[in-house]
Structure formats: structure tokens, C-alpha cells
Design an enzyme around this catalytic site. Sequence first.
Site, PDB file in Angstrom:
ATOM      1  N   GLY A   1       3.610  -6.489  47.698  1.00  0.00           N
ATOM      2  CA  GLY A   1       4.882  -5.774  47.709  1.00  0.00           C
ATOM      3  C   GLY A   1       6.027  -6.667  48.153  1.00  0.00           C
ATOM      4  O   GLY A   1       5.830  -7.722  48.754  1.00  0.00           O
TER       5      GLY A   1
ATOM      6  N   SER B   1      -1.931  -7.451  50.854  1.00  0.00           N
ATOM      7  CA  SER B   1      -2.492  -8.204  49.719  1.00  0.00           C
ATOM      8  C   SER B   1      -1.703  -9.497  49.596  1.00  0.00           C
ATOM      9  O   SER B   1      -0.485  -9.469  49.454  1.00  0.00           O
ATOM     10  CB  SER B   1      -2.340  -7.400  48.433  1.00  0.00           C
ATOM     11  OG  SER B   1      -2.769  -6.090  48.635  1.00  0.00           O
TER      12      SER B   1
HETATM   13  N1  ATP Z   1      -2.741   7.311  51.423  1.00  0.00           N
HETATM   14  C1  ATP Z   1      -2.894   6.744  52.630  1.00  0.00           C
HETATM   15  N2  ATP Z   1      -3.538   7.404  53.600  1.00  0.00           N
HETATM   16  C2  ATP Z   1      -3.693   6.854  54.805  1.00  0.00           C
HETATM   17  N3  ATP Z   1      -3.218   5.633  55.152  1.00  0.00           N
HETATM   18  C3  ATP Z   1      -2.583   4.925  54.213  1.00  0.00           C
HETATM   19  C4  ATP Z   1      -2.384   5.434  52.901  1.00  0.00           C
HETATM   20  N4  ATP Z   1      -1.725   4.514  52.198  1.00  0.00           N
HETATM   21  C5  ATP Z   1      -1.527   3.473  53.037  1.00  0.00           C
HETATM   22  N5  ATP Z   1      -2.034   3.716  54.239  1.00  0.00           N
HETATM   23  C6  ATP Z   1      -1.987   2.828  55.426  1.00  0.00           C
HETATM   24  O1  ATP Z   1      -1.015   1.859  55.186  1.00  0.00           O
HETATM   25  C7  ATP Z   1      -1.587   0.566  55.242  1.00  0.00           C
HETATM   26  C8  ATP Z   1      -0.940  -0.330  54.240  1.00  0.00           C
HETATM   27  O2  ATP Z   1      -1.260   0.098  52.980  1.00  0.00           O
HETATM   28  P1  ATP Z   1      -1.545  -0.911  51.768  1.00  0.00           P
HETATM   29  O3  ATP Z   1      -2.359  -2.023  52.222  1.00  0.00           O
HETATM   30  O4  ATP Z   1      -2.014  -0.092  50.668  1.00  0.00           O
HETATM   31  O5  ATP Z   1      -0.092  -1.429  51.518  1.00  0.00           O
HETATM   32  P2  ATP Z   1       0.398  -2.308  50.315  1.00  0.00           P
HETATM   33  O6  ATP Z   1       1.479  -1.546  49.667  1.00  0.00           O
HETATM   34  O7  ATP Z   1      -0.752  -2.676  49.481  1.00  0.00           O
HETATM   35  O8  ATP Z   1       0.979  -3.549  51.045  1.00  0.00           O
HETATM   36  P3  ATP Z   1       0.996  -5.070  50.573  1.00  0.00           P
HETATM   37  O9  ATP Z   1       2.067  -5.189  49.571  1.00  0.00           O
HETATM   38  O10 ATP Z   1       1.306  -5.781  51.808  1.00  0.00           O
HETATM   39  O11 ATP Z   1      -0.341  -5.370  50.067  1.00  0.00           O
HETATM   40  C9  ATP Z   1      -3.052   0.751  55.000  1.00  0.00           C
HETATM   41  O12 ATP Z   1      -3.805  -0.232  55.633  1.00  0.00           O
HETATM   42  C10 ATP Z   1      -3.303   2.116  55.601  1.00  0.00           C
HETATM   43  O13 ATP Z   1      -3.491   1.993  56.984  1.00  0.00           O
HETATM   44 MG    MG Z   2      -1.708  -4.365  49.085  1.00  0.00          MG
END
Ligand code: ATP
Ligand code: MG
Length: 1090
Positions: free
Chosen positions: A453, A223
Amino acid sequence: MEEMREEASDNHSQLNMEGALITRDRVGVQDFVLLDSHTSEAAFLDNLRKRYRENLIYVNLHAFMTSSFMAILVLVSRRYCELTCNCGKVTCLRLQPAYKSDQRTYIGTLLVSVNPYKELDFYSIKQMEIYQGVNFFELPPHIYAIADNAYRIMCAEYNNHFILISGESGAGKTEASKKILQYFAVTCPTTEQLQIVRDRLLLSNPVLEAFGNAKTLRNDNSSRFGKYMDIQFDFKGAPVGGHILSYLIEKSRVVHQNNGERNFHIFYQLLEGGEDDLLRWLGLERNPQKYMYLIQGRCAKVSVINDKSDWKTVHKAFSVIDFTETDIESLSLWPQHLFGVIASVLHLGNIQYEEDSNGHAIITNSSQIKWISKLLGIHLSILQEALTHRKIEARSEEVLSPLNIDLAFCARDAAAKAIYGRTFTWLVNKINGSLANKDLTRKTVIGLLDIYGFEVFDTNSFEQFCINYCNEKLQQLLIEMTLKVEQEEYEMEGIEWEPIPYFNNKIICDLVEEKHKGIISILDEECLRPGEATDLSFLEKLEEKVGDHAHFLTRKLADQKTRKSIDWVDFRLLHYAGEVTYCVVGFLEKNNDLLYRNLKEVLCKSKNGIIKECFFPSELDNRRRPETVATQFKNSLASLIEILMSKEPSYIRCIKPNEGKEPGKFDDVLIRHQVKYLGLMEHLRVRRAGFAYRRKYELFLQRYKSLCPATWPHWHGPAADGVERLIKHIGYKPEEYKLGRTKIFIRFPRTLFATEDAFEFSKHLLATRIQARYKGCLGKREYKKQKEAAIKLEACWRGVLARKEAKRRMWAVETIKRFIKGFINRKNPLCPENDEFISFVQYTYLRKLRDHVPKNVLDKNWLKPPAILEETSEMLKKICMRNLVRKYCQGITAEKDAQLRQKVVASAIFRGKKDGYLQSISQPFADTRLSERERSPKVLQLIRGETVKYMTPVIKYDRNGFKARERQLVLTQSAAYVVEMAKIKQKIDYATLKGISTSNLSDGLLVIHVPEDNKQKGDVILQCEHIFETVTKLCMLANKQNAVQVVQGSLQFHISSGKEGMIAFTTGQEPQIYKAKNGHLTVVSTRTKS
Ligand SMILES: Nc1ncnc2c1ncn2[C@@H]1O[C@H](COP(=O)(O)OP(=O)(O)OP(=O)(O)O)[C@@H](O)[C@H]1O
Ligand SMILES: [Mg+2]
């Protein structure tokens, strides 16, 4: 969604799966608070690891025991929900609405989630149903449990909530927020109407992700903007709308990407998935390698990202999200407008400059600029000029100054960033427009905070600075709301408490944001001050002003050892989550975010609908310098924190298990680091030692006062005394609670559980009592109303009846009067005084007469008429009689006719003359008095030429001696025969018949007179039983009715020529016939009454 539902239908296999899941979930402990050694980081990590190996990625960090008080609240809230949803009227029983942060009652639930980096099978609809409305600790920890918990409390207490999802980049925040949204979409009650809201809420995600997420080194779907989404619920708990706040999109990514990173997904999706026609219309080629803005990270194509299918999802989402009425006109156009903007950014990136002879920049490739001109609806030459010149204001004059090649590139990139950044904001507004709920009823919200994050790259710039500052702020919020506030509260309230040390990152937040002293203020100062300010001068200012801060370091300030790792253009911050070295290059420019005025002017004139909405001419008139990016960000974060502070919290702490995005890999060092900076150990210690529940005396008393007679319904003393009295009555043990200065603290959830249970019970009693009273009141009111109505009706009805009666009487009086008058004047000629009376009399008489008319001709009765109707009556009588006679005559047969004719003749002869006649009237005349046997065939043979009309036995008396002899009298149509057995003794032709005589007495004697000169014998003396019949028939056959005479006293008869005889008739005791001494035949008969 549908697929998920289908999946859920396979109950059996699901249940097996769940069974297995729960069994597996016995691995380690589900709640860190249950760890034996709660102070050991190793034990903490061990538990995480054990569970992670079994794909159990969630662990609670919450309460003391499995039957937490939250469980009770869930239970209670469920009951509340049922109550409120079923009748919608018991709002009076709801708890206090939204508390201020210092009145927070509950410690928010906290879930630790470790990114599995693989698809797990516990996100099905079935799973959602399992968690729906179930006790928080009854089931293994899950993101659904935390979502459901917040939802239930919201429904029960009618307050607002937020779920803070934190963790470093790639830890799974966005995924978690999506899972929560899905959970609400599936489990909350909804209507067909609300489905569209639900779909829009769900589909806002792929759109925002396409425009605001990008592949980074840390996360393939990182994000690049902060997102706070409020989901609004109505009083029934149905999601009815939403609102999104977006925070600082990383615009620099539009024009530059680090190695291994990509631009925002939408660019690649458009090129990969866009239809040929669309691309042609936008002047784009399908190959991302052709666009400078897409290839700087050298990874336009990534195997794990499917841009084509993502494009389809986004495209579909557009159709669901955008159809507000006001946009109808542009409805079919705006995606084109939108993609026109996206395409023009790509074209902008391909604009190349070269220097002319004067060192001024000129655009080398004209095709790009033409496309931009077309897509943005800006005149080509104006656009060209804007991208190569700058407007300078000199006193009152505006002068266009040509740009050199570097500034021209800067202007181009600034335009691209501004266009993209503002379009993103426009998009968020657009989505908000479609999510907005227009009705004004009060709603509660659950906010989902998914923000970029914490991240550390090799080179960290202004964006990372902002992102990490944001994470610092959220960490501080969490500390404030949990560790700090809680411990301070115990202290403030005078509760015995051993303080638990924790790292308070306020010091770093202050370093960044403090007014006049913080990094942002220094940066702003540098940006705004006159004179030649550069990134380096900013760094110097930093060293000067915050150089002595413990969490700040530059190469100059660092010791020998660390100096090497810091460049001359870097500064280092010791964040709560670790050290980050920021390169100051570009800080000033990015903070200023300036777009040349003439470029702004040009964009304001754009014919593209979206750009028109993004750049306002009013902006140009505003001569005040806009707030810098960092200050804007700081302010928006401050207001976000304010929003969050007014809501009840739940926390999800996401942990990234390894740097390689590998499933199953548990990197101890990395995780330990996160556990540490997230403050999870301190959190655990506070949870273990603290109190589960606290509440101001007033509120506690208000809620539970019904449990003690002394406090119900009103307690007049101080609230603290009331609470003491109350808990004494309930029977709290000393170790279960503590009384603070203003609040009661309850240590164990079970204590509150029992209290809540008792309250629940008493509440129902109270509710029943209130209901009964209320119903009684309603009943009484209704009864009164009905009674009043009945009385009114009665009065009205009685009035109607009385009026009717009075009218009737008046009428009667009038009628009687008229009758009396009529009666008095009845004998007068018809006049107004008597006409009615007379009519009445006539009418009455005629009516009566109708029932009394004679039924046959013999009935001589006739109703006596009143005087005035005598004439009419007489006429009617005649008519009636005539009618009866006519009817009678019509009914007479030929036989009867003959009979009657005979009777008429008999009447003419005998009526009033001969005894016994009246008695004979009713006896019909017979055709013969002889039976077949008595008839003599011989005689009949003798008179065969004649028709026998009548035959009767007779007694014949000799003319001389009066000897009686039995004979038969036979009458034919021409003669009468006296017959003895088979002999005709005497024939009397009717032509010669002289007369017939009888006496006036009832003797049955008749004399048939023949002429004296008759050669035959003399008169015939006969006696017969049916004298009237015989005489009548005889005279009728002879046609000599006038020849019959009825004599009195005596009768002379002719014996033979010249000789007469005498018959004397007398009456006596006995009837007898004898020859008297005087030689007369004496006939004695008894006298009959007549
Ligand atoms: N509960 C889950 N089950 C399966 N895969 C997951 C799960 N949570 C996260 N992932 C994997 O981890 C990746 C990164 O997760 P996400 O985009 O939610 O991270 P984020 O914390 O939002 O990071 P950022 O701060 O960069 O946005 C996702 O694209 C997915 O592939
Ligand atoms: Mg995110």
C-alpha cells in the site's frame, strides 16, 4: 479450516448471530449510492462512522437501488451455473467470452472496507454459505459478496475477472485477499483430487508472507512485495490451479531496517521456532540480538507477533506445497537448502571487516565465513576473496583488486540482498510449480491483486518511491476503468451527460514513468551515463528536467515556507494520496542493484541447490547491462495493467481508520483524506448519474433478439435499428434507456431485469426447441441406423434360411433317389445301391415290431415282415413266444399246474371227440362238487384210510331197469365209491377198473367198466353234470387215461356176468334218458354248436 467447519456446525447460535448482524446492519446505508446527499463528504463520512461503530466495516458503492442489475446477473449466472454444471453441454447458451476493456459491459462492483483492527465474527463458514450464490444486494455488504459475485459472473459468462484491492499500508488489503481466497476454498465445488490445489493455494500465503512481509511502522505484517495471484477455475467452477506474479521485493530491508521496523518475518521465525538440531546445523543461535541484520530497527521482539507459531504454520505449509515429481530428489533437502540460504544471509550480516596496513579490507571473524562456506557450498578461500576483492576488466585481462572497508561492506550487503531477493523469486516459482495446472483445457481466472500500500515514512527511499508509483498506477487504472472511461464513453456515444470533475492522476504517473522525461528515465540515465554520477547529480538532473512540474518539488524549487521541510538531498512528489518526500541517497545504487562480478561467479559455483538455481553462469556471459530496477518495475507494472485491463473488475477500497492500529478509533481527518484521494465521492456521483448497463448494439441484439419476432432468428438491417425495433417490441419507456452511437445504455437495473427475465424464459423455450430438434435428429439417425441394421440382419437371416432349405431339399432329393434305387434293387443281394434302403426297411420294421409284439401266449398276431426280413421275423417270433411261454410258466402256481395237467389230459381224451368240450375248457376243474353239508360223514368214516380226492353228485341208472337214482361219486387215491346217503353202494378199485366210456354228445353220461369176472356188480352207468371233469379226474386217479373211450351211436355195457346191456345215443329237441322199447337205454341230447 476444520476448526472453522466445526464452528459452522453450531447452526442455532449462528443463526441468532446472523439475525443480530442483519439488524445491526440497518445502521446507516449499506450502499453509498442510497445516501440522501450524495455530494456531501460529511454525509459520506458520517455513514462510514456510524457503521464502523457497529463493527459494520463494509459498505457498497455501487448501484441505484437494492435490486441492482448485478443481482440479476448473479441470479442468471446461478441458473447458468446450474445448467452448465448439471449437463455440461449448454455452452452454446453462454454469453460472449472475455471482453476487451473497451467492450466492458458492467461497472465493476466496489466495496469500501474499513480496517477494524480486531477479530470480527462474520468470517465463519456459515457466513460463507449464506453469501454463496445469493443476490449481491440481498444481504449486507461483505467481502464474500464481492467474491461470490465475481465468481458467479465468471461461471456464467466464462470470462476472466480480477479483484483490485487497494488502500494504504495497513488498510487491510492482505487480510481481504486472504478472506477471498478462503471463501473460494470453502465454497467452490471441489473433488478430493482438487483439495490439494486448494490447500496449496491457501498455504502459499503464510509462506510468502513469512518471506515477503515484515513489520513496518505502519503495519505489523506489511507486504514488502507486490502480489498478483490468479486462481484458475475449470468449466465447472472448481479451482484447479493458480499462478502468482510477484513484484519487486524490498531487498534493502534485508540489510537495513528503520527504527521500529523489522527484517522479513522468516529470520525471526527461524530463530524462534527452528528446532535445536536445525539451528545447530545452520550454525545459528536462538537469539536475534546476535545478528546485525536483525537488530537495526531495535524491535526484534514484538508482542503482537508470535514467531514460534508462525514458524509452525510455515513449516507445515512447506510440506503441502512442495512435492512436484521433478523435485523428488531434493524434496527432503530443499527446506534445509532454503534455511541454509536464510542462515547464510544472517551470517553474512555478522561479517566484520578491518583495514590492513594497505588500507584493504580483511575479514576479522572467521567463524561466520566458515558457516557461509558450509551452507552455500562454496570454498572458504574463494568466498573470502570474493567478499574482499573486486574483479576489474582491463582490456582483455581480468584483475582482482582489493576492496577498501566501505566497498567491502557494500559488497557484503549486495550479496545478502541478491541472495535473499533471488531466493524469494525462486520460492515464488516453486510455489507456482506446485500450483500449476497441467491440463490444457480452457480455464477462467479470478485474479487477486494485493500490492504494497501507499506509504509515507519519515525517511522515504527508493523502495517507497517504487511502492507509491505502483499505487499511482493502480489508482490510474481504477480511474480509467470507472470515472474516465465511463464519462468519456457517454460523451463519445453522444449521450447527454454533465461531466463530473475528478482528479486524474495520470499527470503524476507521467511524471514518474514518461519516456526520456520521467523520473525513472532520468534515474536510469544517471545510472548508465559514464562519468561520476551520484545521487545528488541525479537530484540536480531532476530539478533540471522536471523542476517545473506542478507535482514535483525540491528544496531549491520550493518557496520560503515549504523549503524548511525539504532537505537538500530530498525531492517531493505530490501523489494522489498526498505529499511524499523522498531522500535520493541510495537511489542510484538501489536502481543499479549491482553485484560484483566475482561475487556472482562465486555464487554460480555454489553447491546449495537453491543458489545454484538462482545464479546462472549464462548471466556472466551476457555482457549487456541488465535493466535497472526501476525500469524492470515499470515494465512489470505495465504488463500487470495489461493483464488487468483484459479482465472484468471488482474493487475493494481499504481504508485505514487510524494510525495507531487501534480498534474502534475512527480518525476523521485520516479517513476524510483517504476518501478524498481514493476518489470515492466522484465515484459515487458518477454511479448516481450514470447508466447501469451499456452494450454494443450488435451484442445486445445478439443476446436478446429472440424476444422479438422481427429480430429472430436473423435481423438483416443495421444492428441499431434492430435494437430499436426490439426494445419497442419489449416496451421500454423513453426514460429507461438512451441510444448512443454504437451502444444502448440502460439506466435502471429493473429494465434489464425484466429483459433478462424475458430472455431467460425465451431461452428455455428456445433451448427446448433446439433440444427437441436435436433429439428428433438423433432419434431419426438412430432409427435409420437400426432399420438398416435390421434389413441387413434380415437379409442375412433369410439367406441362411434359404441355404438351409436348399440343402434340406438337396438332401431330400438325394435320399429319395437313393430310396428309389434301393427299392428297385431291394431283391438283389446287399450292394451299395440297396444297402441303405434295406437298412431303412429293417429299421422301420423292427421299430414297428417293437410296438406290436404279442402281449401273451394266446395272442397269435405277428406283424407281417417284409420279404427280406421273413427269416429274422420268424426267429424273433419264436424267441418272443418262447419268452412269453417262459414268462407264463413262471407265473403258474402248483394248483394251476395240477389244474392244467388235468386239462391237458381232458384235452387228450375229449378234444374234437365230444360235444361241449370246447365250452368246458374255460371252466376250471373243481376239487369237489359237494358242499360240506352234502358230504356224508359216515361214508367218510368208512373210507377214512384213504384220501378223498374228488366228490360229485351223480345220477346212477340201474343196469337192468335204468331207473335213475341220486348218488354221490367219491374218488380216493385208490378207488371210486358210489355212495347213497351214508352207504357205500359200490366200490371200484382202480386196479380193477377196466375202462371208462362216454358218448360223443353232450349228454353227461359215463360208464365205468369193471371186469366181467367181478364178483361185484356190473358196469356203473352214471350221469353227471361235469362230465369232463369227473372223467378226467377218475382216469387220472386210476392212471388209466388210455382206458377212456368216446363212443358214437351206442355203447355196450356189462350188466352182470354174461349179460350185456346197450345204451343208444341220439340227438333231439329235448335232452332225455329213457328205456326204449328195445330195452336199450336211450340218451337224447341237444346238439351243441362247436
Ligand atoms: N478484516 C480485518 N479484520 C481484522 N483485522 C484486520 C482486518 N483487516 C486488517 N486487519 C488488521 O490490520 C492489519 C494490517 O492489515 P494488512 O496486512 O492486510 O494491511 P495491508 O493493507 O496489506 O498493508 P500493507 O500495504 O502494508 O501490506 C492486519 O495485520 C490485521 O491485524
Ligand atoms: Mg499487505
